[in-house]
Design an enzyme around this catalytic site. Structure first.
Site, PDB file in Angstrom:
ATOM      1  N   LYS A  10      12.358  -9.455  11.368  1.00  0.00           N
ATOM      2  CA  LYS A  10      10.940  -9.277  11.321  1.00  0.00           C
ATOM      3  C   LYS A  10      10.511  -9.908  10.524  1.00  0.00           C
ATOM      4  CE  LYS A  10       9.514  -5.968   8.011  1.00  0.00           C
ATOM      5  NZ  LYS A  10       8.238  -6.254   7.596  1.00  0.00           N
ATOM      6  N   ASN A  11      10.802 -10.458   9.391  1.00  0.00           N
ATOM      7  CA  ASN A  11       9.940 -11.342   8.238  1.00  0.00           C
ATOM      8  C   ASN A  11       9.932 -12.751   9.006  1.00  0.00           C
ATOM      9  OD1 ASN A  11       9.143  -8.996   6.615  1.00  0.00           O
ATOM     10  ND2 ASN A  11      11.046  -9.554   5.287  1.00  0.00           N
ATOM     11  N   ARG A  40       0.568  -5.481   6.112  1.00  0.00           N
ATOM     12  CA  ARG A  40       0.022  -6.622   5.104  1.00  0.00           C
ATOM     13  C   ARG A  40       0.394  -7.958   5.895  1.00  0.00           C
ATOM     14  NH1 ARG A  40       1.455 -10.502   1.330  1.00  0.00           N
ATOM     15  NH2 ARG A  40      -0.011 -10.486  -0.075  1.00  0.00           N
ATOM     16  N   CYS A  64       3.023  -1.774   2.614  1.00  0.00           N
ATOM     17  CA  CYS A  64       4.004  -0.826   1.660  1.00  0.00           C
ATOM     18  C   CYS A  64       3.262  -0.779   0.307  1.00  0.00           C
ATOM     19  CB  CYS A  64       5.157  -1.283   1.747  1.00  0.00           C
ATOM     20  SG  CYS A  64       6.179  -1.067   2.958  1.00  0.00           S
ATOM     21  N   ARG A 114       0.501  -7.429  -4.760  1.00  0.00           N
ATOM     22  CA  ARG A 114       0.866  -8.471  -4.029  1.00  0.00           C
ATOM     23  C   ARG A 114      -0.703  -9.017  -3.435  1.00  0.00           C
ATOM     24  NH1 ARG A 114       5.075  -6.691   0.651  1.00  0.00           N
ATOM     25  NH2 ARG A 114       3.709  -4.960   1.018  1.00  0.00           N
ATOM     26  N   PRO A 115      -1.237  -9.697  -4.403  1.00  0.00           N
ATOM     27  CA  PRO A 115      -2.518 -10.338  -4.306  1.00  0.00           C
ATOM     28  C   PRO A 115      -2.489 -11.400  -3.247  1.00  0.00           C
ATOM     29  CG  PRO A 115      -1.908 -10.866  -6.131  1.00  0.00           C
ATOM     30  CD  PRO A 115      -0.937  -9.874  -5.875  1.00  0.00           C
ATOM     31  N   VAL A 116      -3.669 -11.956  -2.557  1.00  0.00           N
ATOM     32  CA  VAL A 116      -3.737 -13.024  -1.714  1.00  0.00           C
ATOM     33  C   VAL A 116      -4.379 -14.217  -2.302  1.00  0.00           C
ATOM     34  CG1 VAL A 116      -3.491 -11.725   0.495  1.00  0.00           C
ATOM     35  CG2 VAL A 116      -5.727 -11.967  -0.345  1.00  0.00           C
ATOM     36  N   ASP A 117      -4.293 -14.209  -3.397  1.00  0.00           N
ATOM     37  CA  ASP A 117      -5.369 -15.268  -4.287  1.00  0.00           C
ATOM     38  C   ASP A 117      -4.591 -16.672  -4.100  1.00  0.00           C
ATOM     39  OD1 ASP A 117      -3.192 -14.196  -5.937  1.00  0.00           O
ATOM     40  OD2 ASP A 117      -4.010 -15.106  -7.576  1.00  0.00           O
ATOM     41  N   ASP A 160      14.365  -6.669  -1.308  1.00  0.00           N
ATOM     42  CA  ASP A 160      14.221  -5.891  -0.144  1.00  0.00           C
ATOM     43  C   ASP A 160      15.778  -5.099   0.067  1.00  0.00           C
ATOM     44  OD1 ASP A 160      11.743  -6.251   0.824  1.00  0.00           O
ATOM     45  OD2 ASP A 160      12.092  -7.556   2.526  1.00  0.00           O
ATOM     46  N   ILE A 218      10.266  -8.325  -8.794  1.00  0.00           N
ATOM     47  CA  ILE A 218       9.269  -8.623  -7.847  1.00  0.00           C
ATOM     48  C   ILE A 218       8.147  -7.719  -7.657  1.00  0.00           C
ATOM     49  CG2 ILE A 218       9.025  -9.542  -5.568  1.00  0.00           C
ATOM     50  CD1 ILE A 218      10.738 -11.330  -7.081  1.00  0.00           C
ATOM     51  N   ARG A 270       9.109   0.665  11.016  1.00  0.00           N
ATOM     52  CA  ARG A 270       8.187  -0.709  10.973  1.00  0.00           C
ATOM     53  C   ARG A 270       9.445  -1.909  10.693  1.00  0.00           C
ATOM     54  NH1 ARG A 270       5.701  -1.159   5.973  1.00  0.00           N
ATOM     55  NH2 ARG A 270       5.136  -3.243   6.679  1.00  0.00           N
TER      56      ARG A 270
END
Length: 417
Positions: free
Chosen positions: A22-23, A93, A117, A122-125, A305, A327, A397
């Site tokens: 998936k990833n 996400r 999730c 989990r910022p996108v900066d 994970d 994490i 998912r």
């Protein structure tokens, strides 16, 4: 709402085929935005997240065809709507992975801030910082990130922290940037190497994927290609833990053992016998199951994970295992549900102390996120009586036909409404 009903106590035995990752599949699907030509992707897993991503790409104007052999053909010749709306992004996400390709090829993108999730901020900066360094202008508008860039410029980017999706987004953006881009402190996950292999097949010039320094020489355009998605290492690890907990003999095929060194080491430490070849791994009991201590960290260390699955293993193993999660700050939400089955677990900050108990007892539990749901299924496989796992849309998912695969290994598991 669908649930899984599991009658525990049956050891898993037999052979199970591993699906595509998936990833890896999600960013590779987004890479289709980088060319007007056809991108053929094989071994795509049939998952809810993949369906969501294909819906998002189709909504933008991408032509998509799927065959019966888990293959997808993408053509992004007519992208008329370079936007990822909140309704799509809030459920997954990984939708943020369209940001880099859209900015690079079309010079603009409008992407909702992500959901997914509920395991941490989990910022996108880091994504935005990198795109700004490459010359993009970024504004925020009612929860949307608006990116504009006539042509991105190659630049040296030093990530403040290791981020997989950030590395993937910037690597894709850099393939069409003018000049050389160097990403320092890049994530090293195998899924990034798989994405780089796909991009290289499309004509990108990428060196160093899989290391903490990736160098990309931008090209004027990319072309179509064929690529096969790598096996899912987390699905592989989940089935191996399920076999270990139930004291079964299982062989996983279509796997890639070299991506699972940290997980396999911990399984051996737990007291199981592991053998492997180029594309298979077998597991068998080797004495009593022993608790293990572990600490999650970016690849190649132990993956976050797989943390929940090993908490389930420790719950029925001899001794006490200490699990340190570094994490995501909210990734012990499965603990309360495992306690409902009789597990003895205490959480102190980002550490779970798991004391093995002689047995778990079936109960109704609720999945809170993707990997937590896998831990509850594993616990249900070994618990006495029946376990009902609710809210399994999380499971769908990331795990393809998990109840069918487990059934073929001898598990007493069924999907119910």
């Amino acid at each position: 709402m669908e649930k899984l009903a599991i009658d525990g106590g049956a050891p898993l035995n037999g052979e199970v085929a591993i699906s595509g990752a998936k990833n890896a599949a999600l960013p590779i699907l987004c890479a289709g935005l980088l060319t007007a030509e056809a991108l053929h992707i094989g071994n795509v897993p049939h998952l809810r997240d993949v369906t969501t991503m294909l819906s998002l790409l189709g909504q933008m104007g991408m032509s998509i065809s799927v065959n019966e052999k888990l293959g997808v053909e993408l053509r992004a010749a007519n992208i008329h709507h370079p936007e990822a709306p909140y309704e799509m992004v809030k459920t997954m996400r990984a939708s943020v992975l369209v940001l880099g390709p859209l900015a690079a090829r079309f010079g603009e993108a409008r992407v909702s801030l992500p959901g997914g999730c509920a395991i941490g901020l989990r910022p996108v900066d880091q994504h935005l910082k990198g795109l700004q360094a490459m010359g993009a202008t970024i504004t925020m508008d009612h929860g949307y990130m608006i990116v504009r860039a006539p042509r991105l410029k190659g630049v040296r980017i030093c990530m403040d922290l290791v981020t997989v999706t950030g590395t993937e987004n910037l690597m894709m953006a850099a393939t069409l940037a003018e000049g050389e881009t160097v990403i320092e402190n890049a994530a090293r996950e195998p899924e990034i190497t798989d994405l780089a292999a796909c991009l290289t097949a499309m004509g990108a010039n990428i060196q160093g994927a899989g290391s903490d320094k990736i160098t990309i020489q931008g090209v004027a355009k990319l072309h179509g290609a064929h690529h096969r998605v790598m096996p899912d290492r987390i699905e592989t690890g989940t089935f191996l833990v399920a076999a270990a907990v139930t004291r079964g003999n299982v062989r996983v095929t279509g796997a890639r053992p070299t991506t699972l060194d940290a997980v396999l080491d911990k399984l051996r430490e737990a007291g199981v016998k592991i053998e492997s070849g180029d594309d298979w791994i077998s597991i068998a009991p080797n004495g009593k199951l022993q608790s293990v201590n572990l600490r999650t960290a970016p690849y190649p260390a132990f993956p976050t994970d797989m943390q929940a699955q090993f908490v389930a293993l420790n719950s029925v193993a001899d001794g006490t295992g200490v699990v340190n999660e570094t994490i995501f700050e909210n990734r012990f939400m499965h603990v309360q549900e495992l306690r409902r089955l009789g597990a003895d677990i205490e959480v102190e900050g980002n550490t779970a102390i798991v004391k093995g108990v002689p047995h778990l007892d079936g109960a109704t539990v609720m999945a809170t996120d993707l990997r937590a749901s896998a831990s509850l299924v594993i616990a249900g496989l070994v618990a006495r009586g029946t376990t009902i796992v609710d809210r399994i849309y999380h499971l769908d998912r990331g795990y393809e036909a998990i109840e069918e695969k487990l059934s073929r290994l001898g598990a007493r598991i069924r999907r119910v409404s």
